[in-house]
Write a protein that holds these residues in place. Structure first.
Motif, PDB file in Angstrom:
ATOM      1  N   TRP A 134      63.866  14.306 119.881  1.00 59.66           N
ATOM      2  CA  TRP A 134      65.068  14.922 120.455  1.00 59.66           C
ATOM      3  C   TRP A 134      65.737  13.986 121.456  1.00 59.66           C
ATOM      4  O   TRP A 134      66.972  13.912 121.516  1.00 59.66           O
ATOM      5  CB  TRP A 134      64.736  16.257 121.103  1.00 59.66           C
ATOM      6  N   HIS A 135      64.961  13.239 122.211  1.00 60.43           N
ATOM      7  CA  HIS A 135      65.534  12.272 123.145  1.00 60.43           C
ATOM      8  C   HIS A 135      66.311  11.198 122.393  1.00 60.43           C
ATOM      9  O   HIS A 135      67.403  10.803 122.791  1.00 60.43           O
ATOM     10  CB  HIS A 135      64.445  11.628 124.011  1.00 60.43           C
TER      11      HIS A 135
ATOM     12  N   LEU B 210      71.366   8.696 120.359  1.00 58.07           N
ATOM     13  CA  LEU B 210      72.203   8.330 119.211  1.00 58.07           C
ATOM     14  C   LEU B 210      73.551   9.036 119.267  1.00 58.07           C
ATOM     15  O   LEU B 210      74.586   8.410 119.006  1.00 58.07           O
ATOM     16  CB  LEU B 210      71.469   8.674 117.905  1.00 58.07           C
ATOM     17  N   LEU B 211      73.562  10.302 119.609  1.00 60.05           N
ATOM     18  CA  LEU B 211      74.806  11.062 119.716  1.00 60.05           C
ATOM     19  C   LEU B 211      75.710  10.463 120.794  1.00 60.05           C
ATOM     20  O   LEU B 211      76.920  10.303 120.579  1.00 60.05           O
ATOM     21  CB  LEU B 211      74.502  12.529 120.031  1.00 60.05           C
ATOM     22  N   VAL B 212      75.156  10.090 121.923  1.00 59.29           N
ATOM     23  CA  VAL B 212      75.946   9.489 123.007  1.00 59.29           C
ATOM     24  C   VAL B 212      76.522   8.145 122.561  1.00 59.29           C
ATOM     25  O   VAL B 212      77.696   7.847 122.812  1.00 59.29           O
ATOM     26  CB  VAL B 212      75.091   9.340 124.285  1.00 59.29           C
TER      27      VAL B 212
ATOM     28  N   GLY C 251      82.159   5.225 118.613  1.00 56.48           N
ATOM     29  CA  GLY C 251      82.841   5.714 117.421  1.00 56.48           C
ATOM     30  C   GLY C 251      82.175   5.182 116.166  1.00 56.48           C
ATOM     31  O   GLY C 251      81.568   4.115 116.159  1.00 56.48           O
ATOM     32  N   THR C 252      82.302   5.931 115.082  1.00 57.49           N
ATOM     33  CA  THR C 252      81.616   5.556 113.842  1.00 57.49           C
ATOM     34  C   THR C 252      82.221   4.318 113.195  1.00 57.49           C
ATOM     35  O   THR C 252      81.510   3.511 112.608  1.00 57.49           O
ATOM     36  CB  THR C 252      81.637   6.720 112.847  1.00 57.49           C
TER      37      THR C 252
END
Length: 74
Positions: free
Chosen positions: A7-8, A13-15, A21-22
């Motif tokens: 989860w960490h 990764l989300l941040v 940006g992708t």
């Protein structure tokens, strides 16, 4: 991975995706791939590069190709 759970890493990764940006991350991945390929080619060096053919070798290959084509026509 030390004391960090999955989860960490997902939050990190989300941040990263939100910050960069992708599209930019995809471009960076492609650039890194090209750099790795260039590095491998550089490490490979001269000994594994194909040697340029002499005119006699080219003539021999042409003769073999013509003979093969003639056999295929028969």
């Amino acid at each position: 991975m030390g004391g960090l759970s999955i989860w960490h890493w997902l939050i990190v990764l989300l941040v990263v995706v939100l910050v960069f940006g992708t599209k930019k991350l995809g471009n960076m991945g492609g650039d890194i791939g090209k750099a790795v390929k260039g590095f491998k080619d550089g490490v490979r060096g001269e000994e594994e590069k194909p040697v340029a053919s002499t005119p006699a070798q080219v003539a021999d290959k042409t003769t073999i190709d013509v003979e093969t084509k003639e056999k295929n026509k028969l």
